[in-house]
Motif scaffolding. Structure first.
Motif, mmCIF file in Angstrom:
data_model
loop_
_atom_site.group_PDB
_atom_site.id
_atom_site.type_symbol
_atom_site.label_atom_id
_atom_site.label_comp_id
_atom_site.label_asym_id
_atom_site.label_seq_id
_atom_site.Cartn_x
_atom_site.Cartn_y
_atom_site.Cartn_z
ATOM 1 N N TRP A 4 -16.833 8.557 73.408
ATOM 2 C CA TRP A 4 -17.005 7.896 72.109
ATOM 3 C C TRP A 4 -17.817 6.602 72.146
ATOM 4 O O TRP A 4 -18.577 6.343 71.205
ATOM 5 N N PRO A 5 -17.763 5.761 73.194
ATOM 6 C CA PRO A 5 -18.662 4.594 73.188
ATOM 7 C C PRO A 5 -20.139 4.997 73.208
ATOM 8 O O PRO A 5 -20.975 4.332 72.597
ATOM 9 N N ASN A 6 -20.474 6.106 73.881
ATOM 10 C CA ASN A 6 -21.860 6.577 73.900
ATOM 11 C C ASN A 6 -22.262 7.144 72.541
ATOM 12 O O ASN A 6 -23.390 6.921 72.080
ATOM 13 N N ILE A 7 -21.356 7.867 71.914
ATOM 14 C CA ILE A 7 -21.614 8.411 70.574
ATOM 15 C C ILE A 7 -21.867 7.272 69.599
ATOM 16 O O ILE A 7 -22.832 7.276 68.833
ATOM 17 N N LYS A 8 -20.988 6.275 69.644
ATOM 18 C CA LYS A 8 -21.135 5.111 68.766
ATOM 19 C C LYS A 8 -22.451 4.389 69.029
ATOM 20 O O LYS A 8 -23.144 3.980 68.095
ATOM 21 N N ALA A 9 -22.818 4.273 70.299
ATOM 22 C CA ALA A 9 -24.035 3.550 70.673
ATOM 23 C C ALA A 9 -25.289 4.226 70.132
ATOM 24 O O ALA A 9 -26.132 3.573 69.500
ATOM 25 N N THR A 11 -25.549 6.502 67.783
ATOM 26 C CA THR A 11 -25.510 6.585 66.320
ATOM 27 C C THR A 11 -25.905 5.250 65.711
ATOM 28 O O THR A 11 -26.719 5.188 64.778
ATOM 29 N N TRP A 12 -25.356 4.168 66.226
ATOM 30 C CA TRP A 12 -25.708 2.828 65.744
ATOM 31 C C TRP A 12 -27.205 2.570 65.933
ATOM 32 O O TRP A 12 -27.888 2.102 65.018
ATOM 33 N N TYR A 13 -27.742 2.906 67.091
ATOM 34 C CA TYR A 13 -29.151 2.656 67.360
ATOM 35 C C TYR A 13 -30.048 3.444 66.401
ATOM 36 O O TYR A 13 -30.982 2.898 65.824
ATOM 37 N N ASP A 15 -29.263 4.683 63.467
ATOM 38 C CA ASP A 15 -29.064 4.236 62.081
ATOM 39 C C ASP A 15 -29.623 2.841 61.818
ATOM 40 O O ASP A 15 -30.247 2.602 60.779
ATOM 41 N N THR A 74 -22.303 -0.851 72.436
ATOM 42 C CA THR A 74 -21.563 -1.933 71.782
ATOM 43 C C THR A 74 -20.211 -2.127 72.456
ATOM 44 O O THR A 74 -19.553 -3.124 72.220
#
Length: 119
Positions: A4-9, A11-13, A15, A74
């Motif tokens: 999940w930290p990689n998914i969040k990273a 996706t944030w980048y 977006d 993040t």
């Protein structure tokens, strides 16, 4: 790419950061290279300038041909091996503060320390 930290990273980048980069460099390609991408990560490939590879036998060809290596984490703890791999290949690192928290340049190594852009 199912942690999940990689998914969040990524996706944030995609977006929040990539659209700004694409304004100046419309042909840029953000390649998400990693095994087991979730459906959410796979859907990022629907965006212009985004490639999701899934598992690859060797990541080095992707790094070798890249302008730089992006670490948009993040949430990060310890030393990120992806940063060390990029450094070993002499690549620029585009990273958040957290992604580089465990790595500090030494005066003796400034000659090979790659240019780093913090996002």
């Amino acid at each position: 790419m199912d942690y999940w930290p990689n998914i969040k990273a990524v996706t944030w980048y995609v977006d929040e950061v990539l659209p700004h980069v694409q304004k100046r460099h419309p042909d840029i390609l953000f390649a998400i290279v990693g095994m087991s991408p979730t459906d959410a990560v796979r859907r990022l490939a629907e965006r212009p300038g985004v490639l999701v590879t899934g598992s690859v036998p060797d990541v080095r060809p992707y790094v070798q041909h890249a302008w730089g290596v992006c670490l948009p984490l993040t949430i990060a703890r310890g030393i990120q091996n992806k940063a060390l791999e990029a450094m070993a290949m002499g690549k620029r690192i585009i990273a958040t503060q957290d992604a580089l928290a465990g790595i500090r340049p030494c005066p003796e190594t400034q000659a090979w320390w790659p240019r780093t852009v913090r996002i």
